[in-house]
Design an enzyme around this catalytic site. Sequence first.
Site, PDB file in Angstrom:
ATOM      1  N   SER A 222       0.838  -1.192   0.000  1.00  0.00           N
ATOM      2  CA  SER A 222       0.000   0.000   0.000  1.00  0.00           C
ATOM      3  C   SER A 222       0.874   1.244   0.000  1.00  0.00           C
ATOM      4  O   SER A 222       2.005   1.235   0.499  1.00  0.00           O
ATOM      5  CB  SER A 222      -0.900   0.034   1.236  1.00  0.00           C
ATOM      6  OG  SER A 222      -1.584   1.273   1.343  1.00  0.00           O
ATOM      7  N   TYR A 235      -2.209  -0.413  10.323  1.00  0.00           N
ATOM      8  CA  TYR A 235      -2.257  -0.828   8.920  1.00  0.00           C
ATOM      9  C   TYR A 235      -0.967  -0.433   8.199  1.00  0.00           C
ATOM     10  O   TYR A 235      -0.426  -1.208   7.403  1.00  0.00           O
ATOM     11  CB  TYR A 235      -3.473  -0.174   8.252  1.00  0.00           C
ATOM     12  CG  TYR A 235      -3.750  -0.641   6.844  1.00  0.00           C
ATOM     13  CD1 TYR A 235      -4.342  -1.878   6.601  1.00  0.00           C
ATOM     14  CD2 TYR A 235      -3.462   0.173   5.754  1.00  0.00           C
ATOM     15  CE1 TYR A 235      -4.624  -2.297   5.304  1.00  0.00           C
ATOM     16  CE2 TYR A 235      -3.742  -0.227   4.462  1.00  0.00           C
ATOM     17  CZ  TYR A 235      -4.327  -1.462   4.241  1.00  0.00           C
ATOM     18  OH  TYR A 235      -4.602  -1.861   2.957  1.00  0.00           O
TER      19      TYR A 235
END
Length: 327
Positions: A222, A235
Amino acid sequence: MTTDQSSRQTSERTADRQRDIQDEIHERDRREASAGEDGAMQAGARHYPVPPMPEQRLSKPGEEHELEPRPMYDAPFYKGSEKLKDKVAIITGGDSGIGRAVAIFYAREGADIVVSYLSEDTDAEETKRAVEAEGRRCILSRGDVADLAYCQSLVDEAVSELGKLDILVNNAGFQVHANEIEDLSAEHFDQTMKTNLYGLYNMCKVAVPRMGKGGAIVNSGSVVGLHGKAQLLDYSITKGGIHAFTRSLASSLIPRGIRVNAVAPGPVWTPLNPSDREAEDVAQFGGSVPMKRPAQPEELAPAYVFLASAHTSSYITGEVLPVTGGG
């Protein structure tokens, strides 16, 4: 004509040219604004939705069939060319979002697919129908990648039913924002680690022994693993870890002829974020990147094809490929 008069005329002509240039740019800006008032970049084969999106919030784990507008995943303009002919791929989190698009693109390139998902039965069945419409086989497997025993049974089933395992796509993920570190409970932190990192480790641990020379692993990283994000401490840790794991495992598996790479997406219109953010935040999702819109899943899938196929990336391993909309 005096020097002063000559200079005055020259300066007036220059000023006129400057105004002409200004007017030309103004008219061009006006035309571009009327053609796309949102200002979002549309470089694909079809027009993609732009913020504001409808305000909505989905319950975890997020059902794609409840999302409006529906994510665009089928890429009718994309033509396969047997880049993955007769390969077998496991895709975790393959029921929806990026995973669904990757499953369809892989099938269009000639691969048979095993879709692993947590509990989204309706979405998984839609993915299966789409894969089979491409003329390839699709097996659905429901389970939690944080459970090593499930991962072992998933790989065993893939090899038993489809004969081998060539490609592993680690795409399953869990994300819920927390505005302050005090809001990030130990249970929340643990759930993120278990899904995003333990799941990655579990799948690689059991899949690698069943993969041969020419195999490929593609992990979903990501942009927040590259730059961090204040509201996604846990995350971001996992995505940065996935990037480091990708590079390390790639070095480890070079002698075995297995390539390992990752894709680092920016904002993508999938159930992940509407099942994380508040409805008013979802409405502006993706609007802050330079392209001023979120990607659609079909815009990410070609990167996964590229990294999985020996025809296109045989000399690439240990890399993280950002697909971030310019961010």
